[in-house]
Design an enzyme around this catalytic site. Structure first.
Site, short mmCIF file in Angstrom:
data_model
loop_
_atom_site.label_atom_id
_atom_site.label_comp_id
_atom_site.label_asym_id
_atom_site.label_seq_id
_atom_site.Cartn_x
_atom_site.Cartn_y
_atom_site.Cartn_z
CG ASP A 108 39.96 -39.70 17.40
OD1 ASP A 108 38.94 -40.21 17.90
OD2 ASP A 108 39.93 -38.73 16.62
CE LYS A 159 34.24 -31.39 12.26
NZ LYS A 159 33.80 -32.77 12.04
CG ASP A 218 38.95 -35.21 19.83
OD1 ASP A 218 39.72 -34.33 20.21
OD2 ASP A 218 38.11 -35.02 18.95
P1 GTP Z 1 41.17 -35.74 10.69
O1 GTP Z 1 41.55 -36.01 9.27
O2 GTP Z 1 42.26 -35.02 11.44
O3 GTP Z 1 39.80 -35.14 10.86
O4 GTP Z 1 41.09 -37.17 11.46
P2 GTP Z 1 40.24 -38.51 11.17
O5 GTP Z 1 39.38 -38.43 9.97
O6 GTP Z 1 41.20 -39.63 11.26
O7 GTP Z 1 39.39 -38.56 12.49
P3 GTP Z 1 37.90 -38.15 12.79
O8 GTP Z 1 37.90 -37.52 14.12
O9 GTP Z 1 37.30 -37.40 11.68
O10 GTP Z 1 37.21 -39.59 12.85
C1 GTP Z 1 36.76 -40.19 14.05
C2 GTP Z 1 37.25 -41.65 14.13
O11 GTP Z 1 36.76 -42.39 13.01
C3 GTP Z 1 38.77 -41.76 14.12
O12 GTP Z 1 39.15 -42.69 15.09
C4 GTP Z 1 39.08 -42.23 12.70
O13 GTP Z 1 40.22 -43.08 12.66
C5 GTP Z 1 37.81 -43.00 12.30
N1 GTP Z 1 37.53 -42.85 10.86
C6 GTP Z 1 37.32 -41.70 10.20
N2 GTP Z 1 37.10 -41.93 8.89
C7 GTP Z 1 37.16 -43.29 8.74
C8 GTP Z 1 37.03 -44.16 7.59
O14 GTP Z 1 36.83 -43.73 6.46
N3 GTP Z 1 37.17 -45.51 7.82
C9 GTP Z 1 37.41 -46.03 9.06
N4 GTP Z 1 37.54 -47.36 9.17
N5 GTP Z 1 37.55 -45.23 10.15
C10 GTP Z 1 37.43 -43.88 10.00
#
Ligand code: GTP
Length: 361
Positions: A108, A159, A218
């Site tokens: 992202d 955080k 992001d």
């Molecule tokens: P929020 O629910 O809005 O916090 O978004 P997110 O959990 O999709 O994104 P976050 O910024 O927390 O995660 C950073 C990156 O890691 C993003 O590109 C997510 O798609 C990826 N990501 C987060 N959790 C997982 C997971 O459980 N599995 C995989 N494969 N990717 C993950």
């Protein structure tokens, strides 16, 4: 070197738009973010990307028409209904990643970084992980690093509470990792790289930082997503070609797909991105907004600072104000006003004003 792109999160902060597409497919200047990422990895000499996805994300990606250029793509799947977290998803891809160092990129982010420079820096240190760090004003919603001598990270705090941040240097979601990282992540369980692994590596002196001060953001929240489109519109001012049918006016910077129609008396911009087959009626005003493909905007409507999802129908005389997010296929009836900060769930039909910020489900 291979790159692992993390793309299996649930994008909760981008709902309702993320109900219909994963973040990695959000269009940035009408091109999926994934395509921007693959292009930039290619420029840094990366030839193979592994997408760490869940089954739903994989379905959307495989059904989308993104261009992968010369990149070889493989998929690593989280188990059904069992998200592995950022660390668990890396461990899950261990076999595909092989024995060499590898790059990890959050799916992202939008950045102008040269990944090859980070890889070079990692190889010059005795590091298990090198994290790209960016400076932000408010670090409280990110992982924050305290840098010590020779770019070694002394402390990594995910955080921190406002006012308790050790610095303004935040984790940009780009890492070079050595194969040794797999010893720190248990297989088959949900593991957060940021909360569980990085603090431990910092304690052991194996975590390094690479400060980057170029373009980075992001698209975690709607404001961030609007902002990156705005930054790119500014940086490409005068270079974006807009061919408008129908007699409407453009107020630069604007980027419109060549298939759109804008009728007389309408003004688009500044800072508007309109996707494929968008149809704009007469005397419409759109600025600071992103309009996804297939949207119909009827006469005398006004949209400022909003994101309008795919195939939404906006009736006549509608007013959509700042930070409104309209889910795909919603219908906004004639003369409806939406106050700042209203979100509308996909396919919802709205025939009355919404006068305060809320989510209509
Ligand atoms: P929020 O629910 O809005 O916090 O978004 P997110 O959990 O999709 O994104 P976050 O910024 O927390 O995660 C950073 C990156 O890691 C993003 O590109 C997510 O798609 C990826 N990501 C987060 N959790 C997982 C997971 O459980 N599995 C995989 N494969 N990717 C993950």
């Amino acid at each position: 070197m291979k790159a692992l792109i993390l793309a299996g999160g649930f994008a909760t902060r981008l709902r309702p738009l993320s109900c219909a597409r994963p973040k990695i497919l959000f269009p940035v200047l009408n091109k999926p973010l994934l395509e921007w990422t693959l292009e930039s990895l290619s420029k840094s000499g990366i030839e193979e990307a592994i997408l760490a996805v869940n089954h739903q994300t994989a379905f959307h990606i495989k059904n989308s028409k993104f261009s992968k250029g010369k990149m070889k793509i493989a998929y690593s799947y989280d188990p059904p209904k069992k998200p592995l977290g950022t660390g668990g998803a890396i461990k899950n891809a261990e076999e595909l990643l092989g024995n060499d160092n590898f790059l990890v990129v959050n799916g992202d982010i939008f950045t102008s970084i040269n990944y090859a420079e980070v890889i070079k820096r990692h190889e010059g240190n005795d590091a298990t992980a090198t994290i790209v760090l960016c400076t932000v004003k408010d670090p409280s919603r990110y992982g924050v690093a305290e840098l010590g001598y020779n770019s070694r990270i002394k402390r990594f705090v995910e955080k921190p509470q406002p006012g308790e941040s050790p610095s303004n240097l935040i984790n940009a979601g780009i890492y070079v990792l050595s194969h040794e990282i797999f010893r720190y992540i248990q297989y088959g369980r949900r593991v957060s790289l940021e909360r569980e692994v990085f603090p431990k590596l910092a304690e052991e002196g194996k975590l390094f930082g690479y400060i980057f001060d170029g373009l980075w953001t992001d698209i975690g929240k709607a404001e961030d997503y609007l902002e990156i489109n705005k930054i790119l519109l500014d940086s490409l001012r005068g270079k974006l070609k807009n061919v408008i049918r129908g007699g409407g006016q453009i107020n630069e910077p604007v980027f419109c797909d060549e298939s759109i129609t804008i009728k007389e008396g309408s003004t688009i911009g500044p800072y508007a991105v309109l996707g494929k087959n968008v149809n704009v009626g007469r005397n419409v005003y759109i600025k600071n907004s992103i309009i996804f493909p297939g949207v119909l905007i009827s006469d005398d409507s006004f949209i400022n600072g909003a994101i309008i999802g795919e195939n939404v129908v906006v009736g006549r005389g509608v007013k959509i104000n700042g930070n409104c997010v309209i889910g795909d296929c919603a219908v906004i009836g004639n003369n409806v006003s939406l106050a700042e900060g209203v979100s509308i769930c996909p396919a919802k039909e709205i025939y009355q004003d919404v006068l305060e910020a809320k989510c209509i489900i």
